[in-house]
Motif scaffolding. Structure first.
Motif, PDB file in Angstrom:
ATOM      1  N   GLU A 220      50.046  34.099  35.507  1.00  0.00           N
ATOM      2  CA  GLU A 220      50.418  35.556  35.908  1.00  0.00           C
ATOM      3  C   GLU A 220      51.302  35.443  37.419  1.00  0.00           C
ATOM      4  O   GLU A 220      51.591  36.603  38.396  1.00  0.00           O
TER       5      GLU A 220
ATOM      6  N   SER B  16      43.436  35.680  44.572  1.00  0.00           N
ATOM      7  CA  SER B  16      43.985  37.248  44.496  1.00  0.00           C
ATOM      8  C   SER B  16      44.879  37.843  46.027  1.00  0.00           C
ATOM      9  O   SER B  16      45.278  38.625  46.430  1.00  0.00           O
TER      10      SER B  16
ATOM     11  N   SER C  76      47.986  45.697  36.490  1.00  0.00           N
ATOM     12  CA  SER C  76      46.995  43.530  36.853  1.00  0.00           C
ATOM     13  C   SER C  76      47.224  43.298  35.277  1.00  0.00           C
ATOM     14  O   SER C  76      48.198  43.518  34.164  1.00  0.00           O
TER      15      SER C  76
ATOM     16  N   SER D 252      45.992  29.853  39.943  1.00  0.00           N
ATOM     17  CA  SER D 252      44.754  30.104  40.762  1.00  0.00           C
ATOM     18  C   SER D 252      44.881  28.142  41.782  1.00  0.00           C
ATOM     19  O   SER D 252      44.245  28.037  42.218  1.00  0.00           O
TER      20      SER D 252
ATOM     21  N   ASN E 227      42.541  48.953  34.667  1.00  0.00           N
ATOM     22  CA  ASN E 227      43.417  46.949  35.876  1.00  0.00           C
ATOM     23  C   ASN E 227      44.727  47.737  35.425  1.00  0.00           C
ATOM     24  O   ASN E 227      45.591  47.242  35.766  1.00  0.00           O
TER      25      ASN E 227
ATOM     26  N   THR F 214      45.809  33.550  41.740  1.00  0.00           N
ATOM     27  CA  THR F 214      44.812  33.793  41.279  1.00  0.00           C
ATOM     28  C   THR F 214      43.160  32.633  41.362  1.00  0.00           C
ATOM     29  O   THR F 214      41.943  33.727  40.668  1.00  0.00           O
TER      30      THR F 214
ATOM     31  N   ASP G 105      51.154  36.988  42.474  1.00  0.00           N
ATOM     32  CA  ASP G 105      49.725  36.630  42.965  1.00  0.00           C
ATOM     33  C   ASP G 105      48.688  35.514  42.471  1.00  0.00           C
ATOM     34  O   ASP G 105      49.064  35.136  41.206  1.00  0.00           O
TER      35      ASP G 105
END
Length: 355
Positions: free
Chosen positions: A222, A233, A337, A201, A297, A230, A228
């Motif tokens: 992630e 997103s 996801s 993030s 997800n 976070t 992506d």
């Protein structure tokens, strides 16, 4: 064998190269978080031969797999006192917030004639782990105790954001971490080697040139795996979101009504589901369930399929509008996801194949 997770190692390598270039280009060292795919050893081979700095995981069992690695190993979840010896033996750095745990790490490090490095976690408001940043007295008292321990090195500070409280990393809140580190260095006349500014993030701040000066490490899972960031997103340029594809087999295909018959209560997981009346629909059941994936997800490659719900072992789909004439025995493919990837790679019932 099905269900299975198809791992495209070329796409994983592309994402690895892209995130390495991005993070290390910003002046930060890079921890790749491996828990999202349960420390898969084929992906580990890519990591071992890459320019990343650390292998990071929440489970000491996964870090044990990396015995002999050239990278430093980092335990992300706060250690349990009961696993202190394993933490010292199988990780180089661990994230900590409790002085009693740190003392047990020190005792076990002394037992094995080692020095164990720690990051002291500071809570900037996400309310997961760490000493709350406003409690300066507690921070200083904890550091004073740490510095007395002969087999512990206070390597730096860390923060976690987004995972629990969904607090988005900003220049403003991460600057508090940098300021806290500066105060500690001045007060104790020490130099902290690492200021770890969060996870995937925090990646978006690099592109906006808003990562505070002083943050010199990020822990990324992630963004590397699924491409992506976070915080918002958003897909990252040049990354793949389909390096992992779940395939599962249809075991029943029937036309039925879309709303259950009779009084409804809670399902097998204690939830009270709400059903949309779609009339009579073509329903496909595939052989995978909540024990293996997070059904909320999963994203069917066939965009005309809807996921209706799941029990432990069954995923129910509406294939009415699909242009594909599905039959029993056919396979249905899904993008995943993070939560579904995490569960699928942890499940003993999902095979893995590579291409």
């Amino acid at each position: 064998m099905y269900p299975r997770l198809v791992v495209d190692l070329k796409k994983v390598k592309n994402n690895l190269d892209k995130i390495t270039e991005m993070v290390k280009g910003s002046g930060c060292s890079l921890m790749i978080v491996t828990k999202g795919y349960c420390a898969d050893m084929e992906i580990y081979k890519l990591l071992e031969n890459s320019e990343i700095d650390y292998l990071a995981d929440s489970r000491i069992q996964n870090l044990k797999k990396y015995h002999g690695t050239k990278k430093e190993r980092v335990l992300l979840r706060l250690p349990m006192i009961s696993e202190a010896e394993d933490v010292v033996l199988h990780s180089d750095i661990s994230l900590n917030s409790e002085i009693e745990t740190i003392k047990q790490l020190n005792n076990n490090a002394a037992k094995h004639n080692k020095t164990h490095k720690i990051l002291l976690m500071i809570d900037l408001g996400d309310l997961r782990e760490g000493i709350f940043y406003k409690n300066e007295d507690e921070i200083y008292e904890t550091i004073d105790e740490i510095l007395k321990l002969e087999n512990i090195e206070l390597y730096g500070l860390g923060v976690n954001l987004t995972c629990y409280g969904a607090v988005i990393p900003k220049n403003e809140n991460l600057s508090i971490l940098v300021e806290t580190a500066s105060k500690i260095e001045n007060k104790f006349n020490i130099k902290l080697k690492m200021i770890s500014g969060g996870n995937s993030s925090s990646v978006y701040l690099i592109g906006k040139n808003e990562l505070p000066r002083g943050i010199n490490n990020l822990r990324v899972g992630e963004a590397f795996l699924l491409g992506d960031e976070t915080a918002y997103s958003q897909m990252l340029d040049g990354f793949y979101d389909d390096a992992f594809i779940l395939e599962a087999e249809i075991i029943e295909l029937k036309e039925k009504q879309s709303v259950p018959v009779g009084e409804t209560g809670v399902d097998a997981f204690g939830n009270r589901p709400v059903y949309e009346d779609r009339g009579i629909i073509k329903r496909a059941i595939i052989a995978v369930g909540r024990q293996d994936v997070d059904p909320d997800n999963l994203h069917p490659i066939d965009s005309k399929i809807d996921v209706l719900g799941a029990s432990s072992d069954h995923l129910i789909l509406d294939v009415t509008k699909s242009d594909t004439p599905y039959s029993v025995g056919d396979k249905v493919s899904f993008k995943v996801s993070y939560s579904s990837l995490l569960r699928a790679t942890t499940s003993a019932y999902v095979e893995k194949t590579y291409k």
